[in-house]
Design a protein around this motif. Structure first.
Motif, PDB file in Angstrom:
ATOM      1  N   UNK A 598       0.882  -1.227   0.066  1.00 42.37           N
ATOM      2  CA  UNK A 598      -0.067   0.110   0.047  1.00 42.37           C
ATOM      3  C   UNK A 598       0.980   1.315  -0.040  1.00 42.37           C
ATOM      4  N   UNK A 599       1.999   1.013   0.810  1.00 45.21           N
ATOM      5  CA  UNK A 599       2.480   2.425   0.757  1.00 45.21           C
ATOM      6  C   UNK A 599       3.649   2.519  -0.593  1.00 45.21           C
ATOM      7  N   UNK A 600       3.967   1.547  -1.229  1.00 43.14           N
ATOM      8  CA  UNK A 600       4.379   1.572  -2.452  1.00 43.14           C
ATOM      9  C   UNK A 600       3.399   2.486  -3.650  1.00 43.14           C
ATOM     10  N   UNK A 601       2.167   1.928  -3.260  1.00 40.67           N
ATOM     11  CA  UNK A 601       1.246   2.785  -4.378  1.00 40.67           C
ATOM     12  C   UNK A 601       0.574   4.014  -3.843  1.00 40.67           C
ATOM     13  N   UNK A 602       1.246   4.438  -2.636  1.00 41.04           N
ATOM     14  CA  UNK A 602       0.484   5.500  -2.068  1.00 41.04           C
ATOM     15  C   UNK A 602       0.295   6.889  -2.902  1.00 41.04           C
ATOM     16  N   UNK A 603       1.119   7.291  -3.729  1.00 42.40           N
ATOM     17  CA  UNK A 603       1.200   8.191  -4.903  1.00 42.40           C
ATOM     18  C   UNK A 603      -0.130   7.976  -5.523  1.00 42.40           C
ATOM     19  N   UNK A 604      -0.062   6.807  -6.240  1.00 47.87           N
ATOM     20  CA  UNK A 604      -0.943   6.514  -7.251  1.00 47.87           C
ATOM     21  C   UNK A 604      -2.433   6.551  -6.861  1.00 47.87           C
TER      22      UNK A 604
END
Length: 733
Positions: A598-604
């Motif tokens: 979830x943190x990896x895709x936080x910006x998306x």
């Protein structure tokens, strides 16, 4: 390696303790305090002396007197007379024996040989006629044979000699006559006195008969044609006196020196071995106490745990049987082994010690400890018994009678063939069994064989028809004959044929999907490739500005990355489909892995305008998975939700433990309208965006499904209008 050495050392010590303790229990009282005269070989030679000193020296039989006591019975006369058949048979045999020889001598002109043969023949013929005319003639011949055998036997008895250097002095209690040999007053290694207080010596006239009448057979002494018994009247005389074996016999250079030396060597070695047994026992109770870790937690222990309990029981029984047999055998003759040592016997003993003792003790301990440790766990013993070959056999035996007629017929045939084998063998033993066997074959065996052949033929026809169905020929039904289970099977196969026809429709659908797959792959690969070619051509123009060049390079980079992602995903799906992808399973905290995804895709997620609602356990949720592959599952599902969720809606992400499994759920409202056929979403290159304008490869769910399957998990998609829900479960144990 250290545990193996310790286990083998412990097994060797146990073997020494078992051999020493059982040997002491058997031979301790007999060996401790014994002297050379108690030695087995010495005792046997003394027994031999006492057995033959009577017949040869003290109480021998008078040959002439024994001849007078020979008797010939009427039965013996008859047996001798008809030994070679009737009178006619014997006369005919003699004529046949000499006819050819006489004719050959006559043809050769050898008149002397011819007359000699004729004379010899006539003498034998006359003797045969006299056998049938006179009982006295036959009796005299039998008596002569018996006298010859008697003389030979008594001469053999008198020829017996003593293997021991014995000195003796005997006096006949009744007559006072004295018999002596050697000096009985010299120092002795063995001395025995016979008198009224200690018991008289009984001298028999025949070896081993103890005063009873003896019997010999004439066939043992040259008369092979007859085997008449000769009864010899024996007698027993009573003597007092002294028997010694002088010490000089065991001194160096004496006759018994080697035996005496072997006896002392064997006794000392046995004492030393018993002492080693005590030392080994002390060692086992102190510094070499058994540790179960020596036999558990090893690779072979894991392999052994997977064996059926029947095999374990059989192996345990055989190991115990071999070990007990070895200990029993070697402990019973331990002193004998130490007495008669040689390099070959030492090699054999050490080999049996290592294999029959050390190895078997190791195996026994290994099986016992691993079995106890395994079956201490609740439910394991019951599970092992349930999975045993024995229960499977009885289950199969029970299932053999699911179709009762087949089971009964098979059972009768098996019993019939078994009894047929017994009857066939019995026919050679007794004629009555042959008659019973013939009756059973004619009236039971042949009808059963007829039925069996007919059923086998029908079964073969069904098999051939099944093969035709398998090759695609589905036009002909299998003929149904009678009401047997085979007929029911044929009916079921006909129903199956109809099912195969229906499946042809599904196969056509599959071909359609395959065509769509090729079309989609071609489209998705060609689109970025076309862009790469186009912008590469544009970059060749020298008149473009630097801003345009940078823009084109950026587009080329994106399209190249897009093409790379498509190709990598395609290769990964192919690997999974062919089974060539290996998993590196480890303990992984699924809670932490989801948080990282979830943190990896936080910006998306932030840019998408979606409201992600997460429910994640506070504690660790551990599972044995390939962390890299499982990250791919989470990544694909999160990316899928970001790309295909309706903007401004909520996405629910949940991770929780359900029983012995971890459950991961993603729910969202779809941006595009989806088909009600959920299975199509797992197809390769299938996308919710049917116009294929989004960046997805169409492989995300297919890859996730394959990874979940490889982890023995489950992935399920549910649709309710525009509500899209993915549920993934994976075992935590």
């Amino acid at each position: 390696m250290k545990n193996k050495v310790l286990l083998l050392t412990w097994s060797a010590l146990i073997t020494v303790v078992l051999l020493a303790s059982l040997s002491f229990a058997r031979q301790g009282t007999g060996l401790i305090g014994n002297v050379f005269s108690d030695f087995n070989d010495f005792s046997w030679q003394l027994d031999e002396f006492y057995d033959i000193v009577g017949p040869t020296k003290l109480n021998s039989i008078d040959v002439e007197e024994a001849k007078k006591n020979i008797t010939v019975s009427d039965d013996e006369i008859e047996r001798h007379r008809y030994r070679y058949g009737t009178l006619a048979d014997q006369l005919s045999n003699i004529h046949d024996q000499y006819a050819q020889r006489i004719a050959d001598a006559k043809d050769a002109g050898n008149e002397l040989l011819m007359n000699t043969l004729i004379e010899e023949r006539d003498m034998k013929l006359a003797d045969i006629r006299k056998n049938f005319e006179s009982d006295a003639h036959v009796e005299a011949k039998i008596r002569k044979e018996k006298e010859k055998a008697l003389v030979q036997y008594l001469n053999d008895v008198k020829a017996n000699s003593f293997s021991l250097p014995v000195a003796y002095e005997f006096t006949d209690v009744e007559t006072g006559e004295t018999y002596s040999s050697g000096d009985v007053s010299v120092p002795a290694v063995y001395k025995k006195q016979f008198n009224a207080a200690k018991g008289y010596f009984k001298a028999n006239s025949l070896p081993g008969h103890n005063g009873t009448n003896g019997w010999i057979r004439t066939s043992d002494y040259g008369n092979q044609a007859a085997s008449e018994d000769i009864q010899i009247t024996t007698s027993v005389k009573t003597f007092e006196g002294t028997v010694i074996v002088p010490k000089s016999a065991v001194a160096k250079g004496g006759v018994l020196y080697s035996q005496y030396k072997d006896f002392n060597k064997g006794r000392l070695a046995t004492y030393v071995f018993w002492l080693l047994g005590i030392i080994a026992l002390i060692t086992l109770l102190t510094v070499m106490k058994f540790q179960k870790e020596w036999v558990t937690g090893t690779a072979i222990a894991d392999w052994y745990a997977d064996l059926k309990i029947d095999l374990k029981a059989a192996a345990f029984f055989m190991t115990a049987l071999i070990l007990v047999g070895y200990i029993d055998s070697k402990s019973s003759n331990l002193s004998n082994f130490f007495t008669y040592q040689s390099l070959g016997r030492w090699g054999e003993w050490l080999t049996s010690f290592l294999i029959g003792g050390v190895v078997m003790t190791t195996l026994f301990a290994f099986q016992l400890v691993n079995g106890v440790e395994r079956w201490k766990r609740e439910g394991v013993l019951a599970k092992d018994i349930k999975n045993s070959f024995t229960l499977q056999f009885f289950k199969a035996l029970r299932e053999m009678f699911l179709k009762r007629s087949i089971g009964v017929q098979s059972f009768i045939l098996l019993i019939g063939f078994f009894l047929a084998g017994i009857g066939f063998i019995g026919g050679f033993i007794d004629g009555i069994f042959l008659m019973i066997y013939a009756f059973c074959v004619l009236f039971l065996g042949l009808p059963a064989l007829y039925i069996f052949v007919r059923r086998s033929a029908y079964l073969n026809r069904i098999i051939v028809a099944t093969e035709q169905m398998a090759s695609g020929r589905l036009n002909e039904d299998i003929k149904i004959e009678g009401r047997s289970p085979l007929a029911d099977h044929a009916k079921n196969l006909n129903n199956l044929r109809e099912g195969v026809r229906i499946s042809m429709t599904e196969q056509a659908k599959s071909e359609r999907l395959k065509t769509e797959l090729i079309t989609n792959v071609s489209h998705d690969l060609r689109t970025p490739l076309t862009s790469i070619i186009t912008y590469t051509d544009l970059l060749k123009d020298e008149n473009i500005t630097s801003e345009e060049r940078a823009k084109y390079v950026d587009i080329l980079d994106k399209k190249s990355q897009r093409l790379k992602t498509l190709i990598e995903d395609l290769f990964e799906v192919s690997k999974m489909a062919s089974g060539n992808l290996e998993l590196n399973k480890q303990r992984v905290d699924l809670t932490q892995l989801l948080q990282q995804a979830l943190a990896e895709h936080a910006n998306q997620i932030s840019e998408s305008g979606l409201d992600f609602r997460t429910t994640i356990p506070e504690e660790m949720l551990i599972a044995h998975v390939d962390g890299q592959r499982w990250w791919r599952v989470l990544d694909n599902l999160i990316v899928n939700a970001v790309k295909y969720s309706l903007p401004g809606t909520r996405v629910y992400v949940t991770l929780r433990k359900v029983g012995d499994s971890a459950e991961f759920v993603v729910k969202n409202i779809t941006k595009f309208e989806l088909s009600e056929n959920v299975d199509e979403l797992f197809e390769r290159f299938k996308r919710a965006d049917t116009s294929r304008h989004t960046d997805g490869s169409g492989l995300g769910l297919a890859i996730a499904q394959s990874i979940v399957d490889m982890h023995q998990g489950n992935m399920k998609i549910e649709l309710d209008g525009d509500l899209f829900k993915v549920t993934v479960t994976v075992p935590t144990k």
